[in-house]
Design an enzyme around this catalytic site. Structure first.
Site, short mmCIF file in Angstrom:
data_model
loop_
_atom_site.label_atom_id
_atom_site.label_comp_id
_atom_site.label_asym_id
_atom_site.label_seq_id
_atom_site.Cartn_x
_atom_site.Cartn_y
_atom_site.Cartn_z
N ASP A 483 39.35 40.16 34.03
CA ASP A 483 38.60 40.90 35.04
C ASP A 483 38.21 42.30 34.58
O ASP A 483 37.38 42.96 35.22
CB ASP A 483 39.49 41.08 36.28
CG ASP A 483 39.38 39.90 37.22
OD1 ASP A 483 38.34 39.24 37.21
OD2 ASP A 483 40.34 39.65 37.96
C1 BGC Z 1 43.47 44.36 37.31
C2 BGC Z 1 43.29 42.90 37.00
C3 BGC Z 1 42.89 42.16 38.24
C4 BGC Z 1 41.70 42.85 38.90
C5 BGC Z 1 41.27 42.19 40.18
C6 BGC Z 1 42.26 44.93 37.99
O1 BGC Z 1 42.49 46.25 38.36
O2 BGC Z 1 43.73 45.06 36.11
O3 BGC Z 1 44.48 42.37 36.45
O4 BGC Z 1 42.57 40.85 37.91
O5 BGC Z 1 41.98 44.19 39.16
O6 BGC Z 1 42.19 42.36 41.18
C1 NOJ Z 2 44.72 39.09 37.62
C2 NOJ Z 2 43.71 38.30 38.37
O1 NOJ Z 2 44.30 37.79 39.56
C3 NOJ Z 2 43.16 37.17 37.54
O2 NOJ Z 2 42.14 36.52 38.24
C4 NOJ Z 2 42.67 37.69 36.23
O3 NOJ Z 2 42.22 36.59 35.47
C5 NOJ Z 2 43.74 38.44 35.48
N1 NOJ Z 2 44.27 39.47 36.32
C6 NOJ Z 2 43.25 39.05 34.17
O4 NOJ Z 2 42.39 40.11 34.38
#
Ligand code: BGC
Ligand code: NOJ
Length: 811
Positions: A483
Site C-alpha cells: 500500500d
Molecule cells: C500502512 C500499510 C497499510 C495502509 C492502509 C499504511 O499507512 O503502512 O501497512 O496497508 O496504511 O491502511
Molecule cells: C496492511 C494492509 O492491510 C494490506 O492490505 C497491505 O497489503 C499491507 N499492509 C502492505 O502494505
C-alpha cells in the site's frame, strides 16, 4: 525473557505477570458480538461494527496504557484492589491470565482473597459473560465489598471521542433490580440498547462516571470504592457507566460465584417501548435468565470449548517439535479465524474506526480458515464479489454493517481483483463446490448489474489485461499489495493520506509484483475455465499469461533478482541502479511462486539474493537498502524511518511467499528456517525484545535499520496469519488441497524423520503418515492409501465420511 508459557493441553497461553511489555490481548466472540480483552481485562466490545456499534469505551494511546475494560474492585477493610491488576495496579500475591480459544481467565489474589474471572462470549449469544469465583483463602472470615465497572461508549466510537458538545448531553440509563440499561439515543433512531446485570441482589449501584470516581480521580481509585459505598447515582448526560456493589461475607475456605452479563439487544421498531420512556426489556430478561446459575455458565463454556475443538480438528499435525505443533494446531488456526472475523477493524493497533473490510485483505484471510468453516468463506467471497466494479476493479474496502463498497477509499489498487480469483480457487480446492461459480452476484451491490461469479472472476482477470503499461506489465494504479509504494501520488501535503490523496493519471508506473501475481493466479483462472469447458476463454487467458511471463523475463529481471516496478517516469524501482531500495521481497516471492525463472536459474538467483541482502536474525526485511529520505515519486514507503513498516521492516505477511518459493525450488531447510524466525512460538523466548503476544503473528517486526531491531508491532489482525498457515501446512508439510483431491508434497528440513497429519477434507478423514528415511527435503517415492499403492501423490477426495490411512515415503 518470557512472561508466561504455553499450556498446549488446554490450548492456552498463560501469562504469569501483569507487567507484559504491552497489553497482550485475546478476542471473544465469533460472529456478531465481538470483544477484545487484554491480560488486564482491558479492551472493549461491539456489535458487528467496531465504529458504529461500540458498546464499551476504551482509551487508545492513553497513559497509563490499557485504560478501559471490565473492571472489578475488592474492598477489603481499608484496602481495595483489582484482580486483573489494572486499574488499581495494587501488588498481587498471585496473578495469572489464561488466554484460551474464545475466552480469557484472569486470577488475582491479595490478602488471602482470590478472585478468578472468566470472560467469554457464548456461542450464538450477543453478550459477554463475566463469571467470578471469589474464594477466601485466608484463615480469617472476610467481609468484602465488590464493585463492578464498565463504561459505556455512546455507540459511534468516532463521534464518542470527538463530538462533546452533543455527547455530554445525550447519555441515558435505566436501573431495574440488578440490571443497568444503557439506552442512549434509543429515544430517537436507535433500536438497540445494552445492559449489565448480575445474578444476585445488589447493595448499591452507580451509573454516572464522575460521581462514582469522584472529582479529578481515575479508575485506579474511585471514590465509591474508597468509601466502600456506591452513590446510587443516575446518569443524565455526561458519561454513563454501570457499576454494581455487592457485599460478600466469606468464611475461611468459602467461595462465592457471581455471573455478570453484558448484553446487546435489538428491538423491532414497533416493540421498542414498554411505555413512554421505558424500554422494552423482554429480550434482555431472556438473555439474563439463560445465565442465572453458575451451572448455566459452565454449560455454555463447555459448549464454546466444543465449538473451537470442532473448528481446530480439521487439521492436526504431530512433528514432535512442540513449537511447530502448537502454532499449526492451535494458535495459527485460531488467529486465522479471528482475523477472518474482524478483518483489520479492531485490535490494539487498529482503532476500529479507520477502516472497513479490505477487499485484498479479506480475500487473503479466506486462505487461512476456509478449511475450518467453508460455508462462511463462501458467504464472504460472494459479499466481496458483490462490491466489485463492473470493469473488474474493486472498491478497496467495504463496511461490514452495510456490506457496501466504501467510497472514501475508492478503488484503483490494481492488485485487488486478482485476490478474488485466488480466494475462490482456494475455496473450490478445499470444498469441490464448483456451484459457487454459478451464483449470480451483483456488481457494485446493484442487483441490476448482476452476473455469475465466474463472470466476476473473468472480469477480475481481464482488469489486469486491460490495464497494461509501456512494458506490457500491469499498471500499478494507486498501489499494489504494498500500500505504501505510491508511484502516482506525488504527495506534498502533510494533511492528506497517501492512501486517499489525488493521484496522477498513471499510464506509466507498472508493478512487477502484480505481473507475478497475474501469472500465479492466472493459472488458476485457466484451470477453472478448462474445467467449465470454456476453452476459448482458457486459451485467450493462457495467451495473456504467456505474454506476461515474457514481459517479466524481458523487463522485470535485474540480473540477480526481480525488479519491483517502473515508476511514473518509467524508471526502475528495486534495481541495482537505484541508490536505495535496490531489492524488494515481494517480487522475489511472487515471481518464483508463479514459476518464472525456474528453468534458467533466475528463480534460484532471486532467492539467493533474498538470503544475501534481505535475511536477518528476525526475519526477511521488505527492502534494502532502507530509504533514508522522503522520495516523492515512491510515496508512503519512504515516509517511514528506516527499519519500520514497509520501509525495511520484517513484514510477516510476505515472508511466507519466500518460504513457499523455497519449497517450490525444493529447499526445505531454508523454508523452515524462515518460518521459524518469525513464528511467535519461536520468538517467545525473546518476548522482552519482541514485546507483543508470543502466540500470534504481528504485521511487522522492526528491521535491522531500526533503533531496536526485533521489536514487533500491529499484532493479531494481519494477512500474516493466513499466509504463514498456508506456507507451513500446504508447502512445508505439503498437504495441499487441489481441484481433484489432496496433494501430498512436503518440503521439509532434511533432518526431519517424518510427521503425521490428521486432515479432514471434503467429508473424509485423512490420517497421513509421512516418512523421510533418506533425509531428503522434497520428493515422494511411494504413496500407499488404505493399503493400496498409488501411482501419484494426489490422493482422491473420497467424500465418504470415513477414515483413510495414507502412508507417504519421501525420497
Ligand atoms: C500502512 C500499510 C497499510 C495502509 C492502509 C499504511 O499507512 O503502512 O501497512 O496497508 O496504511 O491502511
Ligand atoms: C496492511 C494492509 O492491510 C494490506 O492490505 C497491505 O497489503 C499491507 N499492509 C502492505 O502494505
Amino acid at each position: 525473557m518470557k512472561f508466561g508459557y504455553f499450556d498446549d493441553n488446554k490450548r492456552e497461553y498463560v501469562i504469569t505477570t501483569p507487567l507484559t511489555p504491552f497489553p497482550w490481548i485475546n478476542y471473544l466472540g465469533m460472529k456478531d458480538f465481538l470483544s477484545l480483552i487484554s491480560n488486564h481485562a482491558g479492551g472493549y466490545c461491539f456489535y458487528k461494527d467496531a465504529r458504529l456499534r461500540r458498546i464499551t469505551r476504551f482509551r487508545y494511546n492513553n497513559v497509563p496504557l490499557d485504560m478501559g475494560g471490565r473492571y472489578f474492585y475488592i474492598k477489603d477493610n481499608e484496602d481495595f484492589w483489582s484482580p486483573s491488576w489494572m486499574p488499581t495496579r495494587k501488588v498481587l500475591e498471585f496473578y495469572e491470565c489464561r488466554h484460551g480459544l474464545g475466552y480469557t481467565i484472569i486470577t488475582g489474589r491479595r490478602n488471602g482473597v482470590e478472585v478468578e474471572q472468566t470472560f467469554f462470549v457464548p456461542v450464538d449469544e450477543n453478550c459477554e459473560i463475566h463469571y467470578l469465583k471469589i474464594t477466601n483463602k485466608s484463615t480469617q472470615p472476610k467481609d468484602l465489598t465488590l464493585f463492578s465497572l464498565i463504561e459505556f461508549c455512546l455507540w459511534n466510537a468516532l463521534d464518542d471521542m470527538t463530538n462533546f458538545q452533543r455527547n455530554l448531553s445525550t447519555g441515558e440509563v435505566e436501573i431495574e433490580g440488578s440490571v443497568i440499561y444503557h439506552k442512549t439515543e434509543y429515544r430517537e433512531r436507535r433500536n438497540h440498547y445494552s445492559f449489565y446485570s448480575v445474578n444476585v441482589p445488589i447493595d448499591g449501584f452507580d451509573t454516572d462516571r464522575d460521581t462514582f470516581l469522584g472529582l479529578y480521580r481515575g479508575f485506579d481509585a474511585p471514590l465509591a470504592v474508597e468509601n466502600g459505598k456506591s452513590f446510587n447515582s443516575e446518569a443524565h448526560g455526561w458519561a454513563p457507566i454501570a457499576s454494581h456493589m455487592i457485599k460478600i461475607s466469606l468464611q475461611p475456605g468459602e467461595a462465592k460465584e457471581l455471573v455478570f452479563v453484558l448484553g446487546y439487544v435489538e428491538n423491532d421498531e414497533d416493540k421498542k417501548w414498554l411505555k413512554k420512556g421505558v424500554i422494552n426489556k423482554e429480550k434482555a430478561y431472556k438473555m439474563i435468565e439463560k445465565f442465572k446459575n453458575p451451572e448455566d455458565v459452565q454449560r455454555s463454556f463447555e459448549n464454546l470449548r466444543l465449538f473451537w475443538s470442532n473448528l481446530l480438528n480439521k487439521f492436526n499435525v504431530l512433528t514432535g517439535i512442540d513449537k511447530v505443533d502448537r502454532m499449526v494446531n492451535i494458535w495459527n488456526q485460531y488467529q486465522c479465524m479471528v482475523t477472518f472475523n474482524l478483518s483489520r477493524s479492531a485490535s490494539y493497533f487498529e482503532s476500529g474506526i479507520g477502516r472497513g473490510m479490505g477487499f485484498r485483505d479479506s480475500n487473503q484471510d479466506i486462505l487461512g480458515f476456509v478449511h475450518q468453516i467453508p460455508e462462511r468463506a463462501r458467504e464472504r467471497i460472494l459479499d466481496l464479489a458483490a462490491t466489485q466494479l463492473e470493469d473488474g476493479g474493486a472498491y478497496h474496502q467495504y463496511q461490514p454493517l452495510t456490506k457496501r463498497g466504501n467510497n472514501e477509499i475508492g478503488s484503483n489498487f490494481n492488485d485487488d481483483p486478482l485476490w478474488l480469483i485466488l480466494s475462490t480457487a482456494h475455496y473450490i480446492k478445499e470444498t469441490g463446490d464448483w456451484s459457487i461459480l454459478d451464483e449470480i452476484v451483483p456488481f457494485e451491490n446493484d442487483p441490476q448489474k448482476a452476473a455469475s461469479m465466474f463472470e466476476h472472476l473473468r472480469r477480475a482477470f481481464y482488469h489486469v489485461v486491460n490495464n497494461l503499461g509501456p512494458h506490457g506489465l500491469p499498471l500499478i494504479g494507486r498501489a499494489d499489495w504494498n500500500d505504501c509504494l505510491n508511484l502516482n501520488a506525488f504527495s506534498t501535503n502533510p494533511d492528506e493520506s497517501f492512501q486517499t490523496c489525488d493521484n496522477k493519471d498513471g499510464k506509466t508506473a507498472e508493478s512487477v509484483m502484480i505481473a507475478g501475481m497475474f501469472v500465479y493466479v492466472g493459472k488458476e483462472f485457466v484451470k477453472i475455465c478448462e474445467r467449465l469447458g470454456k476453452e476459448d476463454i482458457a486459451k485467450d487467458a493462457q495467451y495473456h499469461i504467456e505474454k506476461m511471463k515474457e514481459a517479466i523475463l524481458n523487463y522485470g529481471y535485474d540480473g540477480e533478482w526481480f525488479l519491483r516496478a517502473y515508476d511514473y517516469f518509467g524508471n526502475k524501482v528495486g534495481s541495482k541502479e537505484n541508490d536505495e531500495g535496490k531489492i524488494f521481497i515481494e517480487t522475489q516471492g511472487f515471481c518464483v511462486m508463479a514459476g518464472i525463472g525456474l528453468d534458467d536459474g533466475k528463480a534460484i538467483s532471486a532467492l539467493d539474493s533474498v538470503k544475501k541482502y534481505l535475511d536477518t536474525e528476525h526475519g526477511i526485511v521488505l527492502v534494502q537498502p532502507a530509504f533514508t529520505e522522503y522520495k516523492i515519486h515512491l510515496g508512503e514507503i519512504t515516509s517511514y524511518p528506516p527499519g519500520y513498516k514497509e520501509n525495511a521492516a520484517v513484514f510477516c505477511h510476505n515472508n511466507p511467499w519466500i518460504m513457499i518459493a523455497e519449497c517450490i525450488v525444493g529447499r526445505g531447510d531454508r523454508a523452515f528456517e524462515y518460518w521459524s524466525k518469525i513464528a511467535p512460538s519461536y520468538r517467545e523466548e525473546i518476548s522482552d525484545v519482541h514485546k507483543l503476544e508470543p502466540y500470534v503473528y504481528c504485521q511487522m517486526i522492526a528491521g535491522k535499520d531500526a533503533y531496536k531491531p526485533g521489536e514487533a508491532k500491529n499484532s493479531w489482525l494481519t494477512g500474516s496469519a493466513a499466509w504463514n498457515f498456508v506456507a507451513m501446512t500446504q508447502w512445508i508439510l505439503g498437504i495441499r488441497p487441489d481441484y481433484d483431491g489432496l496433494l501430498i508434497d512436503p518440503c521439509v528440513p532434511r533432518e526431519w524423520k517424518g510427521f503425521t497429519v490428521k486432515r479432514v477434507f471434503r467429508n473424509a478423514i485423512y490420517n497421513i503418515q509421512v516418512k523421510n528415511p533418506d533425509g531428503v527435503s522434497k520428493g515422494v517415492k511411494k504413496v500407499v492409501v488404505d493399503g493400496k499403492e498409488m501411482s501419484s501423490n494426489l490422493i482422491p477426495a473420497f467424500s465418504d465420511g470415513k477414515e483413510h490411512f495414507v502412508e507417504v515415503i519421501m525420497g
